[in-house]
Design a protein around this motif. Structure first.
Motif, PDB file in Angstrom:
ATOM      1  N   MET A   1       0.850  -1.182   0.000  1.00 35.12           N
ATOM      2  CA  MET A   1       0.000   0.000   0.000  1.00 35.12           C
ATOM      3  C   MET A   1       0.889   1.236   0.000  1.00 35.12           C
ATOM      4  N   GLN A   2       0.655   2.130  -0.964  1.00 30.38           N
ATOM      5  CA  GLN A   2       1.542   3.276  -1.139  1.00 30.38           C
ATOM      6  C   GLN A   2       0.910   4.612  -0.759  1.00 30.38           C
ATOM      7  N   ALA A   3      -0.388   4.760  -1.046  1.00 31.31           N
ATOM      8  CA  ALA A   3      -1.046   6.041  -0.808  1.00 31.31           C
ATOM      9  C   ALA A   3      -2.535   5.821  -0.615  1.00 31.31           C
ATOM     10  N   VAL A   4      -3.186   6.791   0.016  1.00 29.85           N
ATOM     11  CA  VAL A   4      -4.628   6.713   0.221  1.00 29.85           C
ATOM     12  C   VAL A   4      -5.289   7.996  -0.247  1.00 29.85           C
ATOM     13  N   GLY A   5      -6.612   7.914  -0.428  1.00 33.82           N
ATOM     14  CA  GLY A   5      -7.411   9.077  -0.768  1.00 33.82           C
ATOM     15  C   GLY A   5      -8.760   8.963  -0.080  1.00 33.82           C
ATOM     16  N   VAL A   6      -9.442  10.099   0.089  1.00 35.22           N
ATOM     17  CA  VAL A   6     -10.756  10.116   0.729  1.00 35.22           C
ATOM     18  C   VAL A   6     -11.701  10.939  -0.128  1.00 35.22           C
ATOM     19  N   ASN A   7     -12.774  10.299  -0.616  1.00 32.06           N
ATOM     20  CA  ASN A   7     -13.774  10.975  -1.447  1.00 32.06           C
ATOM     21  C   ASN A   7     -13.141  11.750  -2.601  1.00 32.06           C
ATOM     22  N   GLY A   8     -12.150  11.148  -3.221  1.00 29.03           N
ATOM     23  CA  GLY A   8     -11.500  11.758  -4.372  1.00 29.03           C
ATOM     24  C   GLY A   8     -10.320  12.649  -4.052  1.00 29.03           C
ATOM     25  N   LYS A   9     -10.118  12.990  -2.788  1.00 34.49           N
ATOM     26  CA  LYS A   9      -8.950  13.780  -2.410  1.00 34.49           C
ATOM     27  C   LYS A   9      -7.773  12.859  -2.172  1.00 34.49           C
ATOM     28  N   ALA A  10      -6.706  13.044  -2.932  1.00 35.45           N
ATOM     29  CA  ALA A  10      -5.538  12.175  -2.834  1.00 35.45           C
ATOM     30  C   ALA A  10      -4.527  12.741  -1.846  1.00 35.45           C
ATOM     31  N   TYR A  11      -3.927  11.837  -1.065  1.00 27.02           N
ATOM     32  CA  TYR A  11      -2.843  12.199  -0.167  1.00 27.02           C
ATOM     33  C   TYR A  11      -1.537  11.661  -0.749  1.00 27.02           C
ATOM     34  N   GLY A  12      -0.446  12.268  -0.390  1.00 28.74           N
ATOM     35  CA  GLY A  12       0.839  11.889  -0.948  1.00 28.74           C
ATOM     36  C   GLY A  12       1.285  10.500  -0.530  1.00 28.74           C
ATOM     37  N   GLN A  13       2.231   9.967  -1.264  1.00 27.12           N
ATOM     38  CA  GLN A  13       2.756   8.638  -0.966  1.00 27.12           C
ATOM     39  C   GLN A  13       3.278   8.581   0.468  1.00 27.12           C
ATOM     40  N   GLY A  14       2.775   7.615   1.239  1.00 28.86           N
ATOM     41  CA  GLY A  14       3.228   7.419   2.602  1.00 28.86           C
ATOM     42  C   GLY A  14       2.513   8.241   3.657  1.00 28.86           C
ATOM     43  N   VAL A  15       1.652   9.171   3.252  1.00 28.57           N
ATOM     44  CA  VAL A  15       0.947  10.010   4.229  1.00 28.57           C
ATOM     45  C   VAL A  15      -0.113   9.178   4.957  1.00 28.57           C
ATOM     46  N   GLY A  16      -0.025   9.125   6.277  1.00 25.96           N
ATOM     47  CA  GLY A  16      -0.981   8.367   7.075  1.00 25.96           C
ATOM     48  C   GLY A  16      -0.824   6.866   6.984  1.00 25.96           C
ATOM     49  N   ILE A  17       0.325   6.401   6.461  1.00 23.38           N
ATOM     50  CA  ILE A  17       0.529   4.970   6.208  1.00 23.38           C
ATOM     51  C   ILE A  17       1.797   4.490   6.911  1.00 23.38           C
ATOM     52  N   TYR A  18       1.721   3.287   7.483  1.00 20.85           N
ATOM     53  CA  TYR A  18       2.914   2.586   7.956  1.00 20.85           C
ATOM     54  C   TYR A  18       3.396   1.769   6.763  1.00 20.85           C
ATOM     55  N   MET A  19       4.330   2.313   6.001  1.00 20.63           N
ATOM     56  CA  MET A  19       4.638   1.812   4.667  1.00 20.63           C
ATOM     57  C   MET A  19       5.976   1.092   4.612  1.00 20.63           C
ATOM     58  N   PRO A  20       5.989  -0.139   4.068  1.00 21.77           N
ATOM     59  CA  PRO A  20       7.245  -0.888   3.949  1.00 21.77           C
ATOM     60  C   PRO A  20       8.069  -0.415   2.760  1.00 21.77           C
TER      61      PRO A  20
END
Length: 210
Positions: A1-20
């Motif tokens: 998992m690299q990035a997330v978005g909410v209702n079409g709003k994209a967040y940058g790679q790694g934002v809010g994520i515990y990313m390997p």
């Protein structure tokens, strides 16, 4: 998992994520790493940001084979996950006191499933749909969710080696994980045409489907 978005709003790679930092899989369902990833996978980056999400919102998770995947490479025939890795795609949530404490907040009870896609037809798995969508997984946050902070876990289980116990990625004896997904012609689909997705959906989703 690299990035997330909410209702079409994209967040940058790694934002809010515990990313390997690599694409290794988990291999022990008894490990705390099953909750939010972790050892033996390495090179994780934590995030101190909590992404605001409301009940009923649509959250997207973006999968890539590596942090820089743009297309096929030596170990995947597309940018998401190798198409041989047939299996289900799911999402789980857990309420926590502080979501920035991931991964320490992840292990233990409290996880509940909010989304699943298993064997969708005789020729399509959840992973196939994920690849077709360019690695984008959409989930709807249950409308009954109470206020608070939550961890959201997007999950893929690869079943291409799962006919032998401890060869699924990840490993278990659940009938949805220890399963032979190939027919007599070597095609990657169950002979019976049925598949039991691991885990149970939350009561909210079960009620809505009736």
């Amino acid at each position: 998992m690299q990035a997330v978005g909410v209702n079409g709003k994209a967040y940058g790679q790694g934002v809010g994520i515990y990313m390997p930092g690599d694409d290794s899989f988990q291999s022990d369902v008894t490990s705390d790493s099953m909750a939010c990833n972790g050892a033996p996978v390495g090179y994780f980056t934590s995030s101190s940001e909590v992404i605001p999400v409301k009940a009923g919102d649509t959250v997207t998770g973006s999968w890539l084979h590596t942090l820089t995947s743009t297309g096929p490479d030596d170990s995947a025939d597309n940018k998401v996950i190798d198409s041989s890795h047939k299996g289900p795609v799911m999402a789980y949530m857990k309420k926590v006191s502080d979501a920035t404490q991931n991964p320490s907040a992840g292990p233990g009870d409290g996880w509940f499933k909010i989304s699943e896609a298993g064997l969708m037809s005789s020729t399509e798995w959840g992973v196939d749909a994920l690849i077709s969508a360019g690695g984008v997984q959409n989930v709807t946050i249950p409308e009954c969710i109470e206020d608070g902070q939550y961890l959201l876990r997007f999950e893929v289980i690869a079943l291409h080696s799962a006919s032998v116990e401890r060869d699924a990625q990840f490993y278990a004896t659940d009938p949805g994980i220890k399963v032979n997904i190939y027919n007599n012609q070597g095609q990657p689909y169950p002979l019976s045409g049925t598949y039991a997705i691991p885990g149970k959906l939350s009561r909210w989703l079960s009620q809505r489907r009736r």
